[in-house]
Design a protein around this motif. Structure first.
Motif, mmCIF file in Angstrom:
data_model
loop_
_atom_site.group_PDB
_atom_site.id
_atom_site.type_symbol
_atom_site.label_atom_id
_atom_site.label_comp_id
_atom_site.label_asym_id
_atom_site.label_seq_id
_atom_site.Cartn_x
_atom_site.Cartn_y
_atom_site.Cartn_z
ATOM 1 N N TRP A 184 -11.968 4.196 -8.737
ATOM 2 C CA TRP A 184 -11.157 3.317 -7.899
ATOM 3 C C TRP A 184 -12.053 2.684 -6.840
ATOM 4 C CZ3 TRP A 184 -9.186 7.280 -10.521
ATOM 5 C CH2 TRP A 184 -7.906 7.158 -11.081
ATOM 6 N N VAL A 207 -13.545 4.653 -3.613
ATOM 7 C CA VAL A 207 -12.655 5.499 -2.816
ATOM 8 C C VAL A 207 -12.307 6.804 -3.519
ATOM 9 C CG1 VAL A 207 -11.683 3.637 -1.436
ATOM 10 C CG2 VAL A 207 -10.662 4.160 -3.644
ATOM 11 N N GLU A 255 -6.796 -1.766 -3.731
ATOM 12 C CA GLU A 255 -7.493 -0.856 -4.624
ATOM 13 C C GLU A 255 -7.548 -1.455 -6.025
ATOM 14 O OE1 GLU A 255 -6.154 3.135 -4.887
ATOM 15 O OE2 GLU A 255 -6.817 3.677 -2.874
ATOM 16 N N GLU A 283 -12.161 -0.016 -3.513
ATOM 17 C CA GLU A 283 -11.367 -0.721 -2.511
ATOM 18 C C GLU A 283 -12.141 -1.944 -2.054
ATOM 19 O OE1 GLU A 283 -10.599 0.502 1.778
ATOM 20 O OE2 GLU A 283 -8.660 0.959 0.845
ATOM 21 N N ARG A 327 0.843 -1.200 0.000
ATOM 22 C CA ARG A 327 0.000 0.000 0.000
ATOM 23 C C ARG A 327 0.876 1.246 0.000
ATOM 24 N NH1 ARG A 327 -5.207 -1.169 1.457
ATOM 25 N NH2 ARG A 327 -5.597 0.846 0.500
ATOM 26 N N GLU A 368 -3.087 7.191 -0.764
ATOM 27 C CA GLU A 368 -3.286 5.786 -0.394
ATOM 28 C C GLU A 368 -2.672 5.494 0.969
ATOM 29 O OE1 GLU A 368 -2.759 1.298 -2.283
ATOM 30 O OE2 GLU A 368 -1.888 3.035 -3.302
#
Length: 653
Positions: free
Chosen positions: A603, A583, A610, A605, A158, A179
Motif C-alpha cells: 500500500w 504505509v 492510499e 500513500e 478516508r 486508516e
C-alpha cells in the motif's frame, strides 16, 4: 470588528478563491506555503506570504501553531481556513481566537459537536433529523449486509469501507481503523447500513449570529470516486417539492441545534425510494460551493466575512434561485489505473473563458503538480437557464480546454456528462462502480480520429525541419523520394500509430490520403476524403506531443526508431506507479511467500490517498524492496514476483 488583513490557512484553489473576494472587498491577503508550494499560484497572488518549512502537510499546513504565528507575524486581523487541512479542527479555531484573531468560521462549540459523526448523529436524532440506525459490527448478521464502515472523525473517504460479506468484516474493520488512525489520529469507526443506489444530496446553509439561518437550495454530489466527489450540481435534479422542503427544514434544524454561524453544509443520503437520511454536517465552506453561488447569485465567501465581522445576513431569507449549475472537478489522475494521481509540470492549462463558465484553480501553465497534496487542478463550473444547457456548456468547455502535462480525468468527465444515467438525471453513488470500465475504455469509433491526430502530429514535427536545399554533385533523381515513417504511441492506452509521409517539392503528403491544407509546428489543417477540413493545434514538450481539436484532445509519445535494451524491465517486477510513501505490506509478505494474481501486496500513500500495488501473477515473491515508511519515486522497484506458470514452462522437458 472590521477585517483589514486576512490570512488563508490553506493552499491552491481555495486560497486563490478567497483572495479573489478579498481583492473585491479591499482586504489585504496573506498566504502560507510549504517548500513544495514556494512558486504556487496562491503565493503569487497574495499580498504577503509566510513560509512553513517542509513539504508534508503534517509539517506545514496541519501545524496550527505555525499558521497562527504566521498570521501574527504578517499583521493579519483574521484567519479563513478554506476546506480540508485545519478547517474543521476545533483546537485550531480556538487557538486562532486565543491569539486575538478573528476566526472566519462557525463557533468552536459547533465544530466540536459535529466533529464526531457518532456524536453528531445523536444530536440530530434529538433534533428530529432523519437518520440511518447504527449497526454494532460485533453483532452484525447477514441480514444487516451490506454495511458501510466509516471513521467517526473522518472525511474525504478516508477510513471508509463497504462490506458485503460477513467473513470479510473483521479484516475490513481492522483496515478502516488503521486508516482512520493514520489520517485523523482517531481510530473510532462505526457501521451503518449501506444504501444501494443512494444519492448524495446536500443543503448549503448560511447563518448569522442573530438567529437567521438560510437554506440555500440543494446540491447533488452523487458522482464520486473513492467516496470523493467528482461532479456536483445545483439544484439536485428530480426531487419533488415535498422532499426539497423536508431537506431544507432538516438542514435548518441541524444548524439551529448547534448554534451555527457562517457557511456550512448538511449532507444527506437519499434512498432510491426517496427517503432522506442525515450523513454529516461539514462545518466549513464546501469545495462545491460555486454551483450554489451561481444559482443564487451570491458570494458565499463575502457572506462568511460579513457574518464573521458581526453583521447580519442582508435579508430574512435568501434570494430566489435562477437556472442550473454543474461543476466538474478536474484532477491530475488516471481513472483507468485505479485513479492513480499524477505529478509533474503542467505545461499548458487553458480553459475557455466564455459567458456562463467559471474556473476556480490554483494552477497556471508552467506550474508543477506536487506529490504531497490532493491532485485536484481546478473546478470548471457552467451556469445556464436549464440543466441540459449547463451540461452541454460544461462538456464543450472541457473538450476544448488545452491541458498539457500530467494525465487528467478530463476525458472521464466528458463521458460522464454524456452518460444516459447522468443526462437522464439518475445519478447515484455507485455510478463509477458500475460504469468506470466502459467510461475509461477506448471509444470504438475513436480510432480514425486518433490516427488523424497522430498524422497531424507527424506532419507538424516534420514541418519543424528546414526545407531541403537544391541537389548537388549529381544527386538529382527523376524519382519521388521514399516515404518517411514516424511512430506515435497514444496515451494512456498505448496504441501505436505508424505514420508514413513523403516530401514532394517541399509539400508534405501523408500516405493515408489526406490533403495537407497547411502545416506548421504548432498548427496543422487537413482535408479528409469526405471533404471535411479539420484543424489541429500542436504542442511538443520533449517526446510528448499534445494535439487539441474541437472534438477532443490527444496525447502521443514520439517513439524512437531504435529501443534501448536497458529500458526493459524484468518480468514480474512491481514498480511504484507514483512517488509516495509505503504505509503497509500484506500480512506475512516476505521473499519466498506464495501470492495470488491480483492480491494486494503493498500500500502506497500519495496525494492524500492510499493506492494498492497488486501481484501481477500467481507465483512466488522472490524479492522485496519495500518497507513501511519508505519513500519511493515513480518507477522504483518494490518487489518481484516469479510467475508460477512461467516457472513450470521453464522446467518442463
Amino acid at each position: 470588528m472590521t477585517i483589514h488583513t486576512l490570512l488563508v490557512a490553506n493552499r491552491g484553489e481555495i486560497a486563490c478563491r478567497v483572495f479573489r473576494t478579498c481583492r473585491a472587498l479591499g482586504i489585504a491577503t496573506v498566504a502560507v506555503y510549504s517548500d513544495a508550494d514556494a512558486g504556487a499560484l496562491h503565493v503569487r497572488e497574495a499580498d504577503t506570504a509566510v513560509r512553513l518549512p517542509g513539504n508534508a502537510p503534517a509539517d506545514t499546513y496541519l501545524r496550527g501553531d505555525l499558521v497562527v504565528a504566521a498570521a501574527l507575524a504578517a499583521g493579519a486581523d483574521a484567519v479563513h481556513p478554506g476546506y480540508g487541512f485545519l478547517s474543521e479542527n476545533a483546537g485550531f479555531a480556538r487557538a486562532v481566537e486565543d491569539a486575538g484573531l478573528l476566526w472566519v468560521g462557525p463557533p468552536v462549540k459547533a465544530i466540536e459537536l459535529m466533529a464526531s459523526k457518532t456524536r453528531a448523529k445523536e444530536l440530530m436524532a434529538a433534533a428530529g433529523v432523519p437518520l440511518l440506525a447504527p449497526v454494532d459490527p460485533a453483532a452484525a448478521t447477514a441480514g444487516d449486509l451490506p454495511l458501510l464502515l466509516k471513521a467517526a472523525a473522518g472525511g474525504g473517504g478516508r477510513g471508509m469501507r463497504i462490506v458485503r460479506d460477513l467473513a470479510g468484516l473483521p479484516g475490513e474493520l481492522m483496515a478502516a481503523v488503521a486508516e482512520a488512525t493514520a489520517a485523523f489520529g482517531d481510530g473510532e469507526v462505526f457501521a451503518e447500513p449501506y444504501v444501494e443506489r443512494g444519492r448524495h444530496v446536500e443543503v448549503q446553509v448560511m447563518a448569522d449570529g442573530r438567529g437567521t439561518v438560510w437554506a440555500l437550495g440543494t446540491r447533488d454530489c452523487s458522482l464520486q470516486r473513492r467516496h470523493q466527489k467528482v461532479v456536483e450540481e445545483a439544484p439536485a435534479p428530480g426531487l419533488d417539492d415535498a422532499l426539497r422542503t423536508r431537506l431544507h427544514d432538516a438542514a435548518v434544524a441541524a444548524a439551529e441545534a448547534v448554534g451555527y454561524r457562517g457557511a456550512g453544509t448538511v449532507e444527506f443520503l437519499v434512498s432510491a425510494d426517496g427517503r432522506p437520511y442525515f450523513l454529516e454536517m461539514n462545518t466549513r465552506l464546501q469545495v462545491e460551493h460555486p454551483v450554489t453561488e451561481a444559482v443564487f447569485g451570491l458570494d458565499l465567501v463575502a457572506l462568511q466575512l460579513r457574518v464573521a465581522e458581526g453583521a447580519p445576513l442582508p435579508a430574512a431569507g435568501p434570494p430566489p434561485p435562477h437556472g442550473h449549475a454543474v461543476e466538474a472537478r478536474l484532477y491530475a489522475e488516471d481513472p483507468a489505473r485505479d485513479w492513480q494521481p499524477q505529478t509533474g509540470t503542467l505545461f499548458s492549462f487553458d480553459v475557455p473563458d466564455e459567458p456562463g463558465l467559471r474556473l476556480d484553480t490554483g494552477y497556471t501553465g508552467g506550474d508543477t503538480v506536487p506529490v504531497h497534496y490532493d491532485p485536484m487542478l481546478a473546478k470548471v463550473v457552467a451556469h445556464a437557464p436549464t440543466r441540459a444547457e449547463a451540461v452541454r456548456l460544461l462538456s464543450r468547455a472541457l473538450r476544448r480546454a488545452r491541458i498539457h502535462g500530467p494525465a487528467t480525468n478530463r476525458e472521464l468527465l466528458v463521458r460522464s456528462l454524456a452518460h444516459p444515467d447522468f443526462t437522464g438525471a439518475r445519478p447515484d453513488t455507485g455510478f463509477y462502480d458500475r460504469h468506470l470500465a466502459a467510461l475509461t475504455a477506448p471509444a470504438p469509433d475513436d480510432g480514425p480520429a486518433r490516427r488523424l491526430a497522430a498524422t497531424a502530429a507527424a506532419l507538424g514535427r516534420a514541418a519543424t525541419r528546414p526545407a531541403t536545399g537544391p541537389a548537388r554533385f549529381g544527386a538529382w533523381r527523376n524519382l519521388a523520394s521514399g516515404p518517411q515513417t514516424r511512430s506515435y504511441r497514444a496515451e494512456p492506452d498505448g496504441t501505436t500509430y505508424d505514420i508514413a509521409y513523403r516530401t514532394v517539392r517541399g509539400a508534405l503528403l501523408p500516405e493515408t490520403g489526406e490533403r495537407v491544407v497547411a502545416a506548421a509546428p504548432d498548427r496543422v489543417t487537413l482535408e479528409t476524403g469526405d471533404g471535411l477540413t479539420r484543424h489541429f493545434a500542436l504542442a511538443v514538450h520533449g517526446e510528448s506531443v499534445y494535439v487539441d481539436t474541437a472534438a477532443g484532445s490527444y496525447t502521443f509519445t514520439a517513439l524512437p526508431r531504435f529501443t534501448d535494451p536497458a529500458e526493459h524491465t524484468a518480468p514480474g517486477s512491481l514498480l511504484a506507479p507514483m512517488p509516495g510513501t509505503v504505509v503497509r505490506l500484506a500480512d506475512g509478505l516476505a521473499p519466498g511467500a506464495a501470492v495470488e494474481a491480483g492480491q494486494p501486496l503493498i500500500w502506497l500513500e500519495a496525494m492524500k490517498m492510499e493506492h494498492r500495488v497488486l501481484a501481477p501473477a500467481t507465483g512466488t515473491l522472490t524479492e522485496l524492496h519495500a518497507a513501511p515508511g519508505l519513500q519511493v519515486e515513480v518507477g522504483a522497484l518494490l518487489a518481484v514476483v516469479r510467475d508460477a506458470s512461467a516457472h513450470q514452462e521453464e522446467t518442463t522437458p
